[in-house]
Design an enzyme around this catalytic site. Structure first.
Site, PDB file in Angstrom:
ATOM      1  N   ASP A   1     -23.430  -9.583   3.513  1.00 47.95           N
ATOM      2  CA  ASP A   1     -23.915  -8.425   4.265  1.00 47.95           C
ATOM      3  C   ASP A   1     -25.445  -8.449   4.274  1.00 47.95           C
ATOM      4  O   ASP A   1     -26.061  -9.246   3.565  1.00 47.95           O
ATOM      5  CB  ASP A   1     -23.387  -7.166   3.560  1.00 47.95           C
ATOM      6  CG  ASP A   1     -23.716  -5.900   4.320  1.00 47.95           C
ATOM      7  OD1 ASP A   1     -23.924  -5.980   5.532  1.00 47.95           O
ATOM      8  OD2 ASP A   1     -23.771  -4.830   3.680  1.00 47.95           O
TER       9      ASP A   1
ATOM     10  N   GLU B   1     -29.350 -10.034   8.096  1.00 52.05           N
ATOM     11  CA  GLU B   1     -30.081 -10.178   9.390  1.00 52.05           C
ATOM     12  C   GLU B   1     -31.410 -10.897   9.226  1.00 52.05           C
ATOM     13  O   GLU B   1     -31.814 -11.539  10.186  1.00 52.05           O
ATOM     14  CB  GLU B   1     -30.288  -8.788  10.005  1.00 52.05           C
ATOM     15  CG  GLU B   1     -29.011  -8.142  10.500  1.00 52.05           C
ATOM     16  CD  GLU B   1     -28.048  -7.723   9.383  1.00 52.05           C
ATOM     17  OE1 GLU B   1     -28.526  -7.417   8.285  1.00 52.05           O
ATOM     18  OE2 GLU B   1     -26.844  -7.743   9.614  1.00 52.05           O
TER      19      GLU B   1
ATOM     20  N   ASP C   1     -22.025  -1.363  10.975  1.00 51.74           N
ATOM     21  CA  ASP C   1     -21.902   0.052  10.620  1.00 51.74           C
ATOM     22  C   ASP C   1     -21.669   0.939  11.827  1.00 51.74           C
ATOM     23  O   ASP C   1     -22.589   1.588  12.347  1.00 51.74           O
ATOM     24  CB  ASP C   1     -23.166   0.500   9.866  1.00 51.74           C
ATOM     25  CG  ASP C   1     -23.309  -0.230   8.542  1.00 51.74           C
ATOM     26  OD1 ASP C   1     -22.319  -0.826   8.075  1.00 51.74           O
ATOM     27  OD2 ASP C   1     -24.424  -0.193   7.975  1.00 51.74           O
TER      28      ASP C   1
HETATM   29  C1  GLC Z   1     -24.133  -2.075   4.803  1.00 51.86           C
HETATM   30  C2  GLC Z   1     -22.847  -2.700   5.307  1.00 51.86           C
HETATM   31  C3  GLC Z   1     -21.663  -1.909   4.834  1.00 51.86           C
HETATM   32  C4  GLC Z   1     -21.717  -1.806   3.311  1.00 51.86           C
HETATM   33  C5  GLC Z   1     -23.032  -1.219   2.847  1.00 51.86           C
HETATM   34  C6  GLC Z   1     -23.167  -1.234   1.334  1.00 51.86           C
HETATM   35  O1  GLC Z   1     -24.343  -0.842   5.387  1.00 51.86           O
HETATM   36  O2  GLC Z   1     -22.834  -2.860   6.684  1.00 51.86           O
HETATM   37  O3  GLC Z   1     -20.471  -2.484   5.270  1.00 51.86           O
HETATM   38  O4  GLC Z   1     -20.649  -1.036   2.857  1.00 51.86           O
HETATM   39  O5  GLC Z   1     -24.106  -1.943   3.395  1.00 51.86           O
HETATM   40  O6  GLC Z   1     -23.063  -2.494   0.825  1.00 51.86           O
END
Ligand code: GLC
Length: 802
Positions: free
Chosen positions: A407, A410, A485
């Protein structure tokens, strides 16, 4: 006053007149009198690459997107020249290059339809802001042309009339039309005069696409640096364009383990261990199938990658094993930011080995993410990727984690306006040092790639499973993905549907959304409608941000739990169908979900449809995306379809009302289809499959179906240990014939098929299997036209009396 005469050149610059041309096997190089070179490489009869440079040395040719396994080879290559132009002819295309200005026109070789024509064509603009050139290409928008693709854009499927930017961006709670968001897939499909072609602009700098937005008759794309380097891919079928693009940028290196196509449950965050167990136990108690449970950032010690919070998870190895015994695979999150903490081994090692990204003038790239101030590994360096892969040893090999979720890659940086690294950060770029302007869009991809290699190494002989948020073209080789998200509202249900279809038509089929929405909370109805859509997406996971309440299948009321169970059960029954569809994607690059335009591009009615799509070849679905609905209007594509729920026959080619109370959704099966089904299991492998159900839908005429099976995990399938059954169905008014052609060495565990014949227009009077008449009692013909036959038959005749 200082005068720099070169500055006067800012503005649009164009290639001059072509003065010479050279041919080197499959590559032609045209030189303009102002030292612009156009290299045309013929990859296949229908795939041409165009590369423009301002220097003759074109040896430095590096791409993260193009796979070394892509196909090359053509049947025909002729080059002609007259006063005005050069003409390149292959078996599928004719490409004219005009001598006066290097502009190109591309035609279908067979019927000479003009497919693509440069407007201004290649040009560039000197950029003082970035240094170097902004490279541009403009084309004439053809009459009635439509545009599709571009990855995860949350907009109407047809991109016509819009402009887009590609810059991988953390986009919490994005909405319809937010641009750019998480992924950069600079590939689109153009469709006009019923013919489809694709353009892949393989340039990782910030890029832009304009589909008849600025000027009605012009389509253009440009990037803030790098080369004008693009591929033209001809169909004319849209599915073939996508398959050829996927061939070029890579099909998934492996099939996922079958459990990864099951249902996954996630939340930010399930902790401590007792909470995780409470959730998994509840799934089993309520008999709602589930194969994977996720641990979000709170399982770590202060969000430090590759650590465990020992208070919440005192013995992760034991926990993971116990979960596994109950059929749950554990997937954990790993982000790229490494907390600045001299006490931490991962941090120390990366520091010592000089693996962190640095600013142009020397200091480390420092940024805030979940753990606080972090440094970030330069995943564009092979040595760093190897190191990163090695870090997974303990998680995977020792603890038994089965999947990793990457995650924030980017890369996301908090509390800075641009949400990411500054442009000056340096990257190795696999030995082609550059700034973040060039490496930004592929940073997340390279992280996921390194993760994939780590898993592959340590999970062997099982198959790796990775999920990533950021992606560039080609990332589908290593990993699955989700759409980031999103928000728990009805508009986002529409967006989730669009994004999954769009990713599939952008070569990246292993995709799903956070079911129910990540931010905010859905009501039961929205959650149920979202599950209905989600079970037809290749990746199927509920995820939500913890601040907004519970989002498990039982978090609403009992009625909702029943709807959710019913649809997850349908997914588990369809697992062999989904797996076969994945096999086709992994083997041939055929998208797993096909938007209606891809089903029937000759029908202009499909060009602007968004909600309906076909899973694999034979199952048409259309989610209900409005509250309080008892059904909806939808466009059923041309042909005859069976309503999945009651076998009612529907004639397509028109929009129609379909009933769908909250515990239903519109699902149709294409006539002639053979749909394989497993029994409902609580998780993959819970039951031994003792019989394969084949739902056969009568058609007057012919239809092909395929069922792929293997050991559900492991790599033996790569050595031919798989079972691929191709069925050909032929129906007439008094008879049906099913022929089976089997390939592969895998012996499926069952001995029989239970064939359910739907829509049979006659009463069965006789059955002949491989030229022998069979007594009814031997095949247990049921009143519902079901028969049980040995799986080994070659030809089955079902003969009727009228
Ligand atoms: C980001 C991710 C989400 C995750 C969060 C905490 O917002 O997109 O899926 O739960 O981080 O790790």
């Amino acid at each position: 006053m200082i005068t720099n005469t070169e500055l006067e050149y800012k503005g649009n610059l164009f290639p001059g007149k072509i003065s010479t041309y050279e041919k080197n096997v499959d590559t032609l190089i045209f030189k303009a009198d102002n030292d612009i070179f156009l290299q045309v490489k013929i990859l296949r009869d229908g795939v041409l690459r165009f590369r423009y440079t301002s220097h003759q040395d074109i040896s430095n040719d590096f791409s993260y997107a193009i796979t070394k396994y892509h196909s090359e080879g053509y049947n025909l290559l002729e080059i002609d020249e007259d006063d005005e132009k050069y003409t390149i002819t292959t078996e599928k295309l004719i490409c004219e290059i005009h001598k006066a200005d290097m502009r190109k026109s591309i035609y279908d070789a067979e019927d000479k339809t003009l497919l693509s024509e440069d407007e201004l064509g290649f040009h560039w603009e000197e950029s003082y802001e970035f240094g170097g050139n902004v490279v541009k290409m403009s084309k004439v928008s053809q009459e009635g042309e439509s545009f599709y693709g571009l990855g995860d854009k949350p907009v109407h499927l047809n991109l016509k009339g819009k402009r887009f930017e590609n810059w991988v961006t953390d986009s919490y709670a994005y909405s319809k039309d937010t641009d750019p968001i998480y992924k950069t897939i600079p590939f689109y499909v153009g469709l006009h005069k019923t013919k489809a072609y694709g353009i892949f602009f393989d340039n990782t700098f910030r890029s832009f696409f304009d589909f008849s937005n600025e000027r009605r008759n012009v389509t253009s794309f440009w990037a803030q640096g790098g080369e004008m380097n693009y591929y033209f891919i001809y169909g004319p079928d849209m599915a073939d364009v996508v398959a050829d693009y996927t061939d070029l940028t890579g099909k998934p290196h492996h099939l996922p383990p079958l459990w990864a196509l099951g249902y996954h449950q996630c939340k930010w965050s399930y902790y401590p261990e007792s909470k995780v167990k409470e959730i998994t136990n509840k799934f089993r108690e309520l008999q709602i199938p589930c194969d994977a449970i996720y641990l979000d950032i709170d399982y770590m010690e202060g969000f430090r990658c590759f650590t465990w919070n020992k208070e919440y998870f005192p013995d992760p190895k034991r926990m993971v094993k116990e979960l596994e015994e109950d059929g749950f695979k554990t997937v954990v999150i790993i982000d790229p930011g490494i907390k600045i903490d001299p006490e931490n081994d991962v941090f120390q090692e990366a520091l010592e080995k000089d693996y962190f990204c640095k600013r142009a003038d020397g200091p480390y790239m420092k940024g805030k993410v979940w753990p606080g101030e972090c440094y970030f590994p330069d995943f564009t360096k092979p040595e760093v990727r190897d190191w990163w892969a090695g870090l997974y040893k303990e998680l995977i090999e020792d603890i038994g984690v089965r999947g990793v979720w990457n995650d924030m890659n980017e890369p996301a940086v908090m509390e800075v306006p641009n949400k990411t690294f500054p442009n000056d950060v340096r990257h190795d770029y696999d030995g082609n040092p550059c700034s973040h302007r060039k490496a930004h869009n592929i940073y997340g991809m390279q992280m996921a790639r390194a993760t994939y290699h780590g898993l592959k190494k340590f999970i062997y002989p099982k198959r790796p499973f990775v999920i990533t948020r950021a992606a560039y073209s080609g990332t589908q080789r290593y990993t699955s993905s989700w759409t980031g998200d999103n928000v728990a509202n009805w508009e986002h249900l529409w967006i989730a549907n669009i994004q999954a279809q769009r990713m599939c038509m952008s070569g990246f089929s292993f995709i799903g959304s956070d079911i129910g929405g990540f931010a905010e909370q859905p009501n039961g109805e929205l959650y149920a409608r979202w599950i209905q859509l989600g079970v037809f997406h290749p990746f199927c996971r509920t995820h939500s941000s913890g601040d907004h309440g519970d989002q498990e299948p039982w978090a609403f009321d009992e009625g909702i739990t029943d709807v959710v169970r019913k649809f997850i059960e349908i997914r588990y029954q369809l697992l062999p169908y989904l797996y076969s569809t994945f096999w086709k994607y992994a083997n041939e690059g055929i998208p797993m979900l096909k938007s209606l335009v891809m089903i029937d591009q000759a029908d202009p009615q499909t060009h602007y449809r968004t909600d309906e799509f076909v899973v694999g070849d034979h199952i048409l679905v259309c989610p209900v995306i409005e509250p309080n609905a008892k059904g909806r209007r939808m466009y059923v594509p041309r042909g005859r379809w069976y309503n999945f729920w009651d076998d009612a026959v529907v004639l397509g080619g028109k929009e129609q009302w379909v009933d769908a109370d909250l515990d239903f959704m519109p699902i149709f099966i294409r006539e002639g289809a053979i749909i394989p089904k497993y029994p409902v299991q609580q998780y993959v492998g819970e039951k031994e499959i003792t019989e394969l159900v084949l739902d056969v839908y009568y058609k007057e005429g012919k239809e092909m179906s395929m069922v792929y099976e293997d050991a559900n995990d492991g790599f033996e399938y790569g050595n031919g240990v798989y079972s691929e059954r191709n069925f050909s169905f032929t129906g007439s008014d008094k008879e049906i014939i099913i022929q089976q052609y089997k390939a592969g060495k895998y012996i499926t565990p069952y001995e029989t098929f239970k064939i359910n014949l739907h829509g049979l227009p006659f009463k069965i009077s006789k059955l002949v299997i491989d030229n022998e008449e069979i007594l009814f009692k031997d095949v247990k013909v049921g009143d519902d036209n079901s028969i049980i036959v040995k799986k080994t038959f070659d030809v089955l005749h079902v003969i009727g009396k009228k």
